[in-house]
Design a protein around this motif. Structure first.
Motif, PDB file in Angstrom:
ATOM      1  N   GLY A  76       0.829  -1.208   0.000  1.00  0.00           N
ATOM      2  CA  GLY A  76       0.000   0.000   0.000  1.00  0.00           C
ATOM      3  C   GLY A  76       0.860   1.253   0.000  1.00  0.00           C
ATOM      4  N   LYS A  77       1.900   1.257   0.804  1.00  0.00           N
ATOM      5  CA  LYS A  77       2.811   2.401   0.870  1.00  0.00           C
ATOM      6  C   LYS A  77       3.508   2.599  -0.478  1.00  0.00           C
ATOM      7  CE  LYS A  77       6.201   4.401   3.972  1.00  0.00           C
ATOM      8  NZ  LYS A  77       6.963   4.198   5.202  1.00  0.00           N
ATOM      9  N   GLN A  78       3.920   1.507  -1.120  1.00  0.00           N
ATOM     10  CA  GLN A  78       4.550   1.607  -2.439  1.00  0.00           C
ATOM     11  C   GLN A  78       3.578   2.205  -3.460  1.00  0.00           C
ATOM     12  OE1 GLN A  78       6.892  -1.857  -3.866  1.00  0.00           O
ATOM     13  NE2 GLN A  78       6.622  -2.663  -1.799  1.00  0.00           N
ATOM     14  N   LEU A  79       2.306   1.799  -3.378  1.00  0.00           N
ATOM     15  CA  LEU A  79       1.300   2.327  -4.301  1.00  0.00           C
ATOM     16  C   LEU A  79       1.093   3.825  -4.090  1.00  0.00           C
ATOM     17  CD1 LEU A  79      -1.444  -0.451  -4.239  1.00  0.00           C
ATOM     18  CD2 LEU A  79       0.209  -0.004  -6.043  1.00  0.00           C
ATOM     19  N   VAL A  80       1.013   4.246  -2.828  1.00  0.00           N
ATOM     20  CA  VAL A  80       0.816   5.672  -2.540  1.00  0.00           C
ATOM     21  C   VAL A  80       2.001   6.474  -3.081  1.00  0.00           C
ATOM     22  CG1 VAL A  80       0.589   7.421  -0.730  1.00  0.00           C
ATOM     23  CG2 VAL A  80      -0.697   5.278  -0.562  1.00  0.00           C
ATOM     24  N   HIS A  81       3.223   6.007  -2.836  1.00  0.00           N
ATOM     25  CA  HIS A  81       4.401   6.715  -3.350  1.00  0.00           C
ATOM     26  C   HIS A  81       4.418   6.730  -4.880  1.00  0.00           C
ATOM     27  CE1 HIS A  81       6.306   7.767   0.368  1.00  0.00           C
ATOM     28  NE2 HIS A  81       6.248   6.522   0.807  1.00  0.00           N
TER      29      HIS A  81
END
Length: 150
Positions: A76-81
């Protein structure tokens, strides 16, 4: 893991999209105007996000979902970035996101990624969704709005 824009001839990962937004009609409405990105692992779609232009120089991250088998791994964090980076590349000056008041994990994620709270749309989920939404034992009523300058 590879993140890429979904091709116009590819089928929508509706099962994933509905993890983040339970209304298929609302999802289909914003997909008509937005850009859908998928994350693939071994050629299987395991996550998705959607960027939706809302105003001049502003884009909204309207849907972000990770398949339940792949959650709690930082995807999820990778997607947001990735979404933030994409928005910058496309020339946007601001990226916004809205999430339910009951989405404790989502609120933490967005703030860890640099978003700041800018407002609350009271009773958003009561007005726009026929079915009651409960998450983390909390009734989802209000939309918490967050923003980040790019």
């Amino acid at each position: 893991m590879e993140i890429r824009m979904l091709g116009s001839n590819e089928s929508l990962p509706m099962e994933l999209l509905l993890l983040a937004d339970p209304s298929e009609q609302i999802v289909r409405d914003y997909l008509e105007r937005g850009q859908c990105y998928v994350a693939e692992l071994s050629e299987a779609v395991i996550a998705v996000y959607v960027l939706l232009p809302t105003r001049p120089n502003t884009v909204e991250l309207v849907n972000i979902a990770v398949h339940e088998d792949h959650q709690s791994r930082g995807i999820g964090k990778q997607l947001v970035h990735h979404a933030i980076h994409n928005a910058k590349l496309q020339g946007y000056k601001t990226i916004e996101v809205g999430t339910g008041n009951s989405g404790i994990g989502q609120l933490a994620l967005y703030q860890k990624c640099g978003f700041r709270m800018i407002g609350i749309d009271r009773d958003f989920f009561v007005r726009h969704y026929a079915e009651e939404i409960v998450e983390n034992g909390i009734r989802c009523r209000d939309m918490v709005r967050l923003s980040q300058e790019l």
